[in-house]
Design a protein around this motif. Structure first.
Motif, mmCIF file in Angstrom:
data_model
loop_
_atom_site.group_PDB
_atom_site.id
_atom_site.type_symbol
_atom_site.label_atom_id
_atom_site.label_comp_id
_atom_site.label_asym_id
_atom_site.label_seq_id
_atom_site.Cartn_x
_atom_site.Cartn_y
_atom_site.Cartn_z
ATOM 1 N N TYR A 33 68.278 -37.479 86.369
ATOM 2 C CA TYR A 33 67.355 -38.541 85.993
ATOM 3 C C TYR A 33 66.274 -38.757 87.050
ATOM 4 C CZ TYR A 33 70.505 -39.555 82.196
ATOM 5 O OH TYR A 33 71.258 -39.451 81.055
ATOM 6 N N VAL A 34 66.615 -38.567 88.299
ATOM 7 C CA VAL A 34 65.610 -38.684 89.363
ATOM 8 C C VAL A 34 64.592 -37.553 89.241
ATOM 9 C CG1 VAL A 34 65.255 -38.623 91.858
ATOM 10 C CG2 VAL A 34 67.144 -39.943 90.904
ATOM 11 N N TRP A 35 65.062 -36.324 88.959
ATOM 12 C CA TRP A 35 64.143 -35.208 88.739
ATOM 13 C C TRP A 35 63.247 -35.483 87.531
ATOM 14 C CZ3 TRP A 35 63.105 -32.040 92.430
ATOM 15 C CH2 TRP A 35 64.070 -31.612 93.318
ATOM 16 N N MET A 36 63.828 -36.060 86.469
ATOM 17 C CA MET A 36 63.047 -36.369 85.276
ATOM 18 C C MET A 36 61.999 -37.436 85.579
ATOM 19 S SD MET A 36 62.407 -35.503 82.225
ATOM 20 C CE MET A 36 63.760 -34.455 81.822
ATOM 21 N N LEU A 37 62.343 -38.400 86.414
ATOM 22 C CA LEU A 37 61.380 -39.425 86.814
ATOM 23 C C LEU A 37 60.203 -38.786 87.550
ATOM 24 C CD1 LEU A 37 60.755 -42.470 87.037
ATOM 25 C CD2 LEU A 37 62.024 -42.446 89.187
ATOM 26 N N PHE A 42 54.488 -36.889 87.634
ATOM 27 C CA PHE A 42 53.513 -35.818 87.847
ATOM 28 C C PHE A 42 52.806 -35.411 86.558
ATOM 29 C CE2 PHE A 42 55.258 -35.288 92.058
ATOM 30 C CZ PHE A 42 54.128 -34.935 92.772
ATOM 31 N N ILE A 43 53.465 -35.485 85.415
ATOM 32 C CA ILE A 43 52.784 -35.134 84.164
ATOM 33 C C ILE A 43 51.750 -36.211 83.812
ATOM 34 C CG2 ILE A 43 54.304 -36.112 82.395
ATOM 35 C CD1 ILE A 43 52.927 -32.575 82.309
ATOM 36 N N THR A 44 52.015 -37.453 84.199
ATOM 37 C CA THR A 44 51.031 -38.512 83.996
ATOM 38 C C THR A 44 49.822 -38.299 84.908
ATOM 39 O OG1 THR A 44 52.774 -40.052 83.357
ATOM 40 C CG2 THR A 44 50.672 -41.009 84.026
ATOM 41 N N VAL A 45 50.075 -37.928 86.158
ATOM 42 C CA VAL A 45 48.972 -37.617 87.078
ATOM 43 C C VAL A 45 48.152 -36.450 86.532
ATOM 44 C CG1 VAL A 45 48.459 -36.714 89.388
ATOM 45 C CG2 VAL A 45 50.106 -38.563 89.114
ATOM 46 N N LEU A 71 40.091 -29.062 87.947
ATOM 47 C CA LEU A 71 40.998 -28.250 87.130
ATOM 48 C C LEU A 71 42.088 -27.618 87.992
ATOM 49 C CD1 LEU A 71 38.657 -26.514 84.556
ATOM 50 C CD2 LEU A 71 40.394 -28.255 84.106
ATOM 51 N N GLY A 72 41.739 -27.227 89.206
ATOM 52 C CA GLY A 72 42.734 -26.683 90.129
ATOM 53 C C GLY A 72 43.777 -27.723 90.502
ATOM 54 N N ILE A 73 43.336 -28.934 90.790
ATOM 55 C CA ILE A 73 44.259 -30.030 91.107
ATOM 56 C C ILE A 73 45.144 -30.330 89.901
ATOM 57 C CG2 ILE A 73 44.391 -32.505 91.620
ATOM 58 C CD1 ILE A 73 41.831 -32.081 93.334
ATOM 59 N N THR A 74 44.546 -30.308 88.717
ATOM 60 C CA THR A 74 45.315 -30.535 87.492
ATOM 61 C C THR A 74 46.385 -29.458 87.321
ATOM 62 O OG1 THR A 74 43.423 -31.604 86.435
ATOM 63 C CG2 THR A 74 45.134 -30.760 84.980
ATOM 64 N N GLY A 75 46.029 -28.211 87.566
ATOM 65 C CA GLY A 75 46.988 -27.110 87.445
ATOM 66 C C GLY A 75 48.130 -27.215 88.440
ATOM 67 N N VAL A 76 47.822 -27.584 89.668
ATOM 68 C CA VAL A 76 48.868 -27.749 90.688
ATOM 69 C C VAL A 76 49.790 -28.901 90.316
ATOM 70 C CG1 VAL A 76 49.282 -28.391 93.098
ATOM 71 C CG2 VAL A 76 47.537 -26.692 92.541
ATOM 72 N N SER A 77 49.216 -29.999 89.854
ATOM 73 C CA SER A 77 50.019 -31.148 89.438
ATOM 74 C C SER A 77 50.922 -30.786 88.258
ATOM 75 C CB SER A 77 49.099 -32.313 89.071
ATOM 76 O OG SER A 77 49.830 -33.405 88.616
ATOM 77 N N TRP A 78 50.388 -30.022 87.316
ATOM 78 C CA TRP A 78 51.193 -29.582 86.172
ATOM 79 C C TRP A 78 52.333 -28.669 86.640
ATOM 80 C CZ3 TRP A 78 51.800 -24.565 84.226
ATOM 81 C CH2 TRP A 78 52.528 -24.502 83.053
ATOM 82 N N ALA A 79 52.036 -27.760 87.563
ATOM 83 C CA ALA A 79 53.067 -26.855 88.066
ATOM 84 C C ALA A 79 54.187 -27.628 88.767
ATOM 85 C CB ALA A 79 52.446 -25.832 89.023
ATOM 86 N N ILE A 80 53.822 -28.629 89.557
ATOM 87 C CA ILE A 80 54.833 -29.452 90.220
ATOM 88 C C ILE A 80 55.668 -30.193 89.186
ATOM 89 C CG2 ILE A 80 55.166 -31.463 91.717
ATOM 90 C CD1 ILE A 80 52.684 -30.489 93.287
ATOM 91 N N VAL A 83 58.235 -27.869 87.782
ATOM 92 C CA VAL A 83 59.342 -27.640 88.719
ATOM 93 C C VAL A 83 60.334 -28.800 88.640
ATOM 94 C CG1 VAL A 83 59.943 -27.500 91.172
ATOM 95 C CG2 VAL A 83 58.031 -26.158 90.273
ATOM 96 N N PHE A 84 59.814 -30.027 88.598
ATOM 97 C CA PHE A 84 60.684 -31.194 88.447
ATOM 98 C C PHE A 84 61.445 -31.132 87.124
ATOM 99 C CE2 PHE A 84 58.267 -32.980 91.898
ATOM 100 C CZ PHE A 84 59.117 -33.902 92.492
#
Length: 99
Positions: A33-37, A42-45, A71-80, A83-84
């Motif tokens: 649940y912590v990973w899901m949080l 990060f998906i909201t960001v 777009l690069g920041i968006t891609g990195v945030s999506w990748a993180i 991973v979560f």
């Protein structure tokens, strides 16, 4: 409408995950649940960064570079966030060994 719909669904999802974190009936899957949080945050960001990219003023002298950076920041945030999410799936699917 899309923004409000997204925020509504993310708010409900966040509430459900937080209720599960503080619930006594979670079957010792707190780490999942912590990973899901983390994934939800990060998906909201990612969504907010993507919307800001679409709203950027095209008349700006360095619009192309700025949009590329966003777009690069968006891609990195999506990748993180992915991973979560994968960590949450693994935490939920792991079997607890009994002694």
């Amino acid at each position: 409408m899309m923004i409000y719909g997204f925020l509504l669904i993310m708010g409900i999802s966040l509430l459900i995950v937080l209720l599960q974190i503080f619930s006594k009936k979670r079957n010792n899957k707190l780490s999942g649940y912590v990973w899901m949080l983390g994934h939800l945050i990060f998906i909201t960001v990612t969504f907010i960064c993507l919307l800001e990219t679409f709203r950027f003023d095209a008349g700006h002298p360095m619009a192309s570079e700025e949009v590329s950076l966003r777009l690069g920041i968006t891609g990195v945030s999506w990748a993180i966030s992915m991973v979560f999410f994968i960590a949450a799936v693994l935490a939920f699917s792991s079997k607890k060994r009994t002694a």
